[in-house]
Design a protein around this motif. Structure first.
Motif, PDB file in Angstrom:
ATOM      1  N   SER A  51       0.946   9.685  -0.120  1.00  0.00           N
ATOM      2  CA  SER A  51      -0.391  10.273  -0.127  1.00  0.00           C
ATOM      3  C   SER A  51      -0.621  11.043   1.167  1.00  0.00           C
ATOM      4  O   SER A  51      -0.268  10.569   2.245  1.00  0.00           O
ATOM      5  N   ILE A  52      -1.240  12.216   1.046  1.00  0.00           N
ATOM      6  CA  ILE A  52      -1.498  13.070   2.205  1.00  0.00           C
ATOM      7  C   ILE A  52      -2.976  13.434   2.267  1.00  0.00           C
ATOM      8  O   ILE A  52      -3.556  13.878   1.268  1.00  0.00           O
ATOM      9  N   ILE A  53      -3.558  13.262   3.451  1.00  0.00           N
ATOM     10  CA  ILE A  53      -4.890  13.799   3.717  1.00  0.00           C
ATOM     11  C   ILE A  53      -4.704  14.926   4.718  1.00  0.00           C
ATOM     12  O   ILE A  53      -4.202  14.713   5.822  1.00  0.00           O
ATOM     13  N   ALA A  54      -5.070  16.119   4.314  1.00  0.00           N
ATOM     14  CA  ALA A  54      -4.883  17.303   5.144  1.00  0.00           C
ATOM     15  C   ALA A  54      -6.216  17.690   5.766  1.00  0.00           C
ATOM     16  O   ALA A  54      -7.160  18.060   5.061  1.00  0.00           O
ATOM     17  N   VAL A  55      -6.296  17.594   7.085  1.00  0.00           N
ATOM     18  CA  VAL A  55      -7.508  17.972   7.807  1.00  0.00           C
ATOM     19  C   VAL A  55      -7.390  19.438   8.206  1.00  0.00           C
ATOM     20  O   VAL A  55      -6.339  19.877   8.688  1.00  0.00           O
TER      21      VAL A  55
ATOM     22  N   ALA B  72      -6.157  20.833 -11.537  1.00  0.00           N
ATOM     23  CA  ALA B  72      -6.923  20.153 -10.484  1.00  0.00           C
ATOM     24  C   ALA B  72      -6.008  20.053  -9.270  1.00  0.00           C
ATOM     25  O   ALA B  72      -5.115  19.205  -9.226  1.00  0.00           O
ATOM     26  N   PRO B  73      -6.172  20.917  -8.278  1.00  0.00           N
ATOM     27  CA  PRO B  73      -5.200  20.998  -7.183  1.00  0.00           C
ATOM     28  C   PRO B  73      -5.226  19.829  -6.208  1.00  0.00           C
ATOM     29  O   PRO B  73      -4.292  19.665  -5.429  1.00  0.00           O
ATOM     30  N   TYR B  74      -6.295  19.039  -6.232  1.00  0.00           N
ATOM     31  CA  TYR B  74      -6.408  17.903  -5.323  1.00  0.00           C
ATOM     32  C   TYR B  74      -6.442  16.600  -6.111  1.00  0.00           C
ATOM     33  O   TYR B  74      -6.962  16.541  -7.223  1.00  0.00           O
ATOM     34  N   SER B  75      -5.900  15.547  -5.502  1.00  0.00           N
ATOM     35  CA  SER B  75      -5.832  14.240  -6.158  1.00  0.00           C
ATOM     36  C   SER B  75      -7.238  13.667  -6.351  1.00  0.00           C
ATOM     37  O   SER B  75      -7.971  13.457  -5.372  1.00  0.00           O
ATOM     38  N   SER B  76      -7.587  13.406  -7.599  1.00  0.00           N
ATOM     39  CA  SER B  76      -8.906  12.829  -7.877  1.00  0.00           C
ATOM     40  C   SER B  76      -9.034  11.420  -7.305  1.00  0.00           C
ATOM     41  O   SER B  76     -10.102  11.022  -6.830  1.00  0.00           O
ATOM     42  N   ALA B  77      -7.944  10.666  -7.323  1.00  0.00           N
ATOM     43  CA  ALA B  77      -7.979   9.297  -6.790  1.00  0.00           C
ATOM     44  C   ALA B  77      -8.209   9.302  -5.283  1.00  0.00           C
ATOM     45  O   ALA B  77      -9.038   8.540  -4.758  1.00  0.00           O
ATOM     46  N   LEU B  78      -7.478  10.162  -4.558  1.00  0.00           N
ATOM     47  CA  LEU B  78      -7.660  10.252  -3.104  1.00  0.00           C
ATOM     48  C   LEU B  78      -9.059  10.739  -2.769  1.00  0.00           C
ATOM     49  O   LEU B  78      -9.703  10.244  -1.833  1.00  0.00           O
ATOM     50  N   ARG B  79      -9.560  11.726  -3.499  1.00  0.00           N
ATOM     51  CA  ARG B  79     -10.896  12.245  -3.246  1.00  0.00           C
ATOM     52  C   ARG B  79     -11.947  11.154  -3.431  1.00  0.00           C
ATOM     53  O   ARG B  79     -12.877  11.019  -2.624  1.00  0.00           O
ATOM     54  N   ALA B  80     -11.794  10.363  -4.483  1.00  0.00           N
ATOM     55  CA  ALA B  80     -12.754   9.285  -4.731  1.00  0.00           C
ATOM     56  C   ALA B  80     -12.745   8.277  -3.592  1.00  0.00           C
ATOM     57  O   ALA B  80     -13.807   7.796  -3.157  1.00  0.00           O
TER      58      ALA B  80
ATOM     59  N   MET C 160       0.829  -1.196   0.000  1.00  0.00           N
ATOM     60  CA  MET C 160       0.000   0.000   0.000  1.00  0.00           C
ATOM     61  C   MET C 160       0.872   1.258   0.000  1.00  0.00           C
ATOM     62  O   MET C 160       2.028   1.231   0.400  1.00  0.00           O
ATOM     63  N   LYS C 161       0.300   2.359  -0.483  1.00  0.00           N
ATOM     64  CA  LYS C 161       1.019   3.618  -0.447  1.00  0.00           C
ATOM     65  C   LYS C 161       1.116   4.107   0.992  1.00  0.00           C
ATOM     66  O   LYS C 161       0.199   3.924   1.791  1.00  0.00           O
ATOM     67  N   LYS C 162       2.242   4.727   1.335  1.00  0.00           N
ATOM     68  CA  LYS C 162       2.421   5.247   2.678  1.00  0.00           C
ATOM     69  C   LYS C 162       1.615   6.535   2.807  1.00  0.00           C
ATOM     70  O   LYS C 162       1.774   7.465   2.005  1.00  0.00           O
ATOM     71  N   ILE C 163       0.764   6.589   3.825  1.00  0.00           N
ATOM     72  CA  ILE C 163      -0.184   7.682   3.997  1.00  0.00           C
ATOM     73  C   ILE C 163       0.247   8.586   5.141  1.00  0.00           C
ATOM     74  O   ILE C 163       0.700   8.117   6.186  1.00  0.00           O
ATOM     75  N   ALA C 164       0.061   9.886   4.950  1.00  0.00           N
ATOM     76  CA  ALA C 164       0.255  10.853   6.028  1.00  0.00           C
ATOM     77  C   ALA C 164      -1.045  11.597   6.261  1.00  0.00           C
ATOM     78  O   ALA C 164      -1.813  11.861   5.328  1.00  0.00           O
TER      79      ALA C 164
ATOM     80  N   VAL D 162       0.061  23.129  -3.222  1.00  0.00           N
ATOM     81  CA  VAL D 162       0.955  23.246  -4.368  1.00  0.00           C
ATOM     82  C   VAL D 162       2.328  22.645  -4.068  1.00  0.00           C
ATOM     83  O   VAL D 162       2.980  22.058  -4.952  1.00  0.00           O
ATOM     84  N   LEU D 163       2.784  22.741  -2.823  1.00  0.00           N
ATOM     85  CA  LEU D 163       4.060  22.121  -2.470  1.00  0.00           C
ATOM     86  C   LEU D 163       3.971  20.603  -2.585  1.00  0.00           C
ATOM     87  O   LEU D 163       4.923  19.944  -3.021  1.00  0.00           O
ATOM     88  N   ALA D 164       2.834  20.051  -2.194  1.00  0.00           N
ATOM     89  CA  ALA D 164       2.632  18.609  -2.364  1.00  0.00           C
ATOM     90  C   ALA D 164       2.700  18.230  -3.843  1.00  0.00           C
ATOM     91  O   ALA D 164       3.306  17.220  -4.214  1.00  0.00           O
ATOM     92  N   ARG D 165       2.107  19.054  -4.695  1.00  0.00           N
ATOM     93  CA  ARG D 165       2.144  18.781  -6.144  1.00  0.00           C
ATOM     94  C   ARG D 165       3.573  18.852  -6.669  1.00  0.00           C
ATOM     95  O   ARG D 165       3.983  18.038  -7.504  1.00  0.00           O
ATOM     96  N   GLU D 166       4.340  19.836  -6.210  1.00  0.00           N
ATOM     97  CA  GLU D 166       5.724  19.953  -6.661  1.00  0.00           C
ATOM     98  C   GLU D 166       6.547  18.724  -6.273  1.00  0.00           C
ATOM     99  O   GLU D 166       7.471  18.340  -7.002  1.00  0.00           O
ATOM    100  N   LEU D 167       6.203  18.100  -5.144  1.00  0.00           N
ATOM    101  CA  LEU D 167       6.911  16.895  -4.697  1.00  0.00           C
ATOM    102  C   LEU D 167       6.273  15.614  -5.229  1.00  0.00           C
ATOM    103  O   LEU D 167       6.673  14.516  -4.861  1.00  0.00           O
ATOM    104  N   GLN D 168       5.265  15.772  -6.095  1.00  0.00           N
ATOM    105  CA  GLN D 168       4.558  14.642  -6.723  1.00  0.00           C
ATOM    106  C   GLN D 168       3.910  13.735  -5.665  1.00  0.00           C
ATOM    107  O   GLN D 168       3.924  12.511  -5.772  1.00  0.00           O
ATOM    108  N   LEU D 169       3.324  14.372  -4.661  1.00  0.00           N
ATOM    109  CA  LEU D 169       2.588  13.657  -3.627  1.00  0.00           C
ATOM    110  C   LEU D 169       1.090  13.802  -3.885  1.00  0.00           C
ATOM    111  O   LEU D 169       0.619  14.891  -4.221  1.00  0.00           O
ATOM    112  N   GLU D 170       0.347  12.715  -3.721  1.00  0.00           N
ATOM    113  CA  GLU D 170      -1.110  12.806  -3.776  1.00  0.00           C
ATOM    114  C   GLU D 170      -1.579  13.599  -2.561  1.00  0.00           C
ATOM    115  O   GLU D 170      -1.110  13.377  -1.450  1.00  0.00           O
ATOM    116  N   TYR D 171      -2.553  14.492  -2.765  1.00  0.00           N
ATOM    117  CA  TYR D 171      -2.965  15.378  -1.687  1.00  0.00           C
ATOM    118  C   TYR D 171      -4.455  15.649  -1.792  1.00  0.00           C
ATOM    119  O   TYR D 171      -4.981  15.952  -2.872  1.00  0.00           O
TER     120      TYR D 171
END
Length: 247
Positions: free
Chosen positions: A80-84, A131-139, A1-5, A192-201
């Motif tokens: 992958s990052i979920i930001a609350v 699209a600033p947020y990951s469509s896969a994570l959102r789904a 699995m992908k490592k999640i933060a 945007v920093l997550a996108r620059e680091l190619q992290l799902e957010y």
């Protein structure tokens, strides 16, 4: 699995139920992150947790070292990052205590370190941010909310203001004209920093209050804390359902 933060905002400085494996203070090329990075297990899955405002909550939105936070998460192998985040509601669907999963963002901040590509050693780099947020994570989060039987507003535009003060009623009116459904103070440059680091957010927003001018009277901390208590309980329910279903 992908490592999640999970990045915890106001009202979420620690993740209950997380079985501690390690706690690391990471010095990055951009300075120290907001807090030690906590690695643990939740539902038998490895999770990294970071308190965005520090633990205890002490760092205001405009002073957060966003670059250090994101770099440190990448350094630990997070993918992958979920930001609350606690936010204010602007449009009718974004009532206090509800959960929202924005799919767009407008940046009203200034003076923040908003890119990793800002010195003579890095090439001029323009990333796609359509699209600033990951469509896969959102789904996945939408499915998790349904499985947990928790109502989630699954679309919306997050307007990110500078803070730490709350907005004027005129500013909220302007933001609504601009198309904002939510107002917060930490969504940028984190996304945007997550996108620059190619992290799902993806952002999981807890509505703590109506935006200025949407109700009579002043916005009080008592009101915010009451709504955060209810909203964060649902946010944790969605996170647990998401983590338990992740392979």
């Amino acid at each position: 699995m992908k490592k999640i933060a999970i990045i915890g905002g106001t009202g979420l400085t620690q993740l209950n139920g997380l079985q501690l494996i390690s706690s690391e203070k990471i010095d990055t090329p951009y300075g120290l992150p907001s807090a030690e990075l906590i690695t643990g297990k939740l539902h038998n899955k490895h999770i990294v947790f970071l308190a965005r405002h520090g633990n205890p909550h002490a760092i205001p939105p405009h002073s957060i070292n966003y670059r250090a936070n994101l770099w440190a998460l990448k350094h630990l192998g997070v993918q992958s990052i979920i930001a609350v985040a606690a936010v204010g509601g602007i449009t009718a669907a974004m009532a206090p205590a509800c959960l929202a999963l924005p799919d767009q963002i407008i940046d009203y901040t200034y003076g923040r370190k908003h890119t990793f590509f800002d010195d003579d050693t890095t090439p001029v780099t323009h990333i796609d941010f359509t699209a600033p947020y990951s469509s896969a994570l959102r789904a996945q989060l939408i499915v998790a909310a349904a499985h947990a039987n928790i109502q989630l507003v699954n679309t919306g535009t997050y307007g990110c203001t500078q803070g730490p003060r709350l907005e004027t009623s005129a500013e909220i009116k302007r933001m609504e004209r601009d198309g904002c459904d939510l107002v917060g103070m930490t969504g940028m440059p984190e996304a945007v920093l997550a996108r620059e680091l190619q992290l799902e957010y993806a952002a999981l927003a807890v509505v703590a209050n109506w935006g200025a001018g949407k109700t009579e009277g002043e916005i009080t901390m008592t009101e915010i804390e009451h709504n955060l208590h209810a909203g964060m309980a649902n946010a944790l329910g969605v996170l647990e359902a998401f983590i338990s279903s992740t392979e």
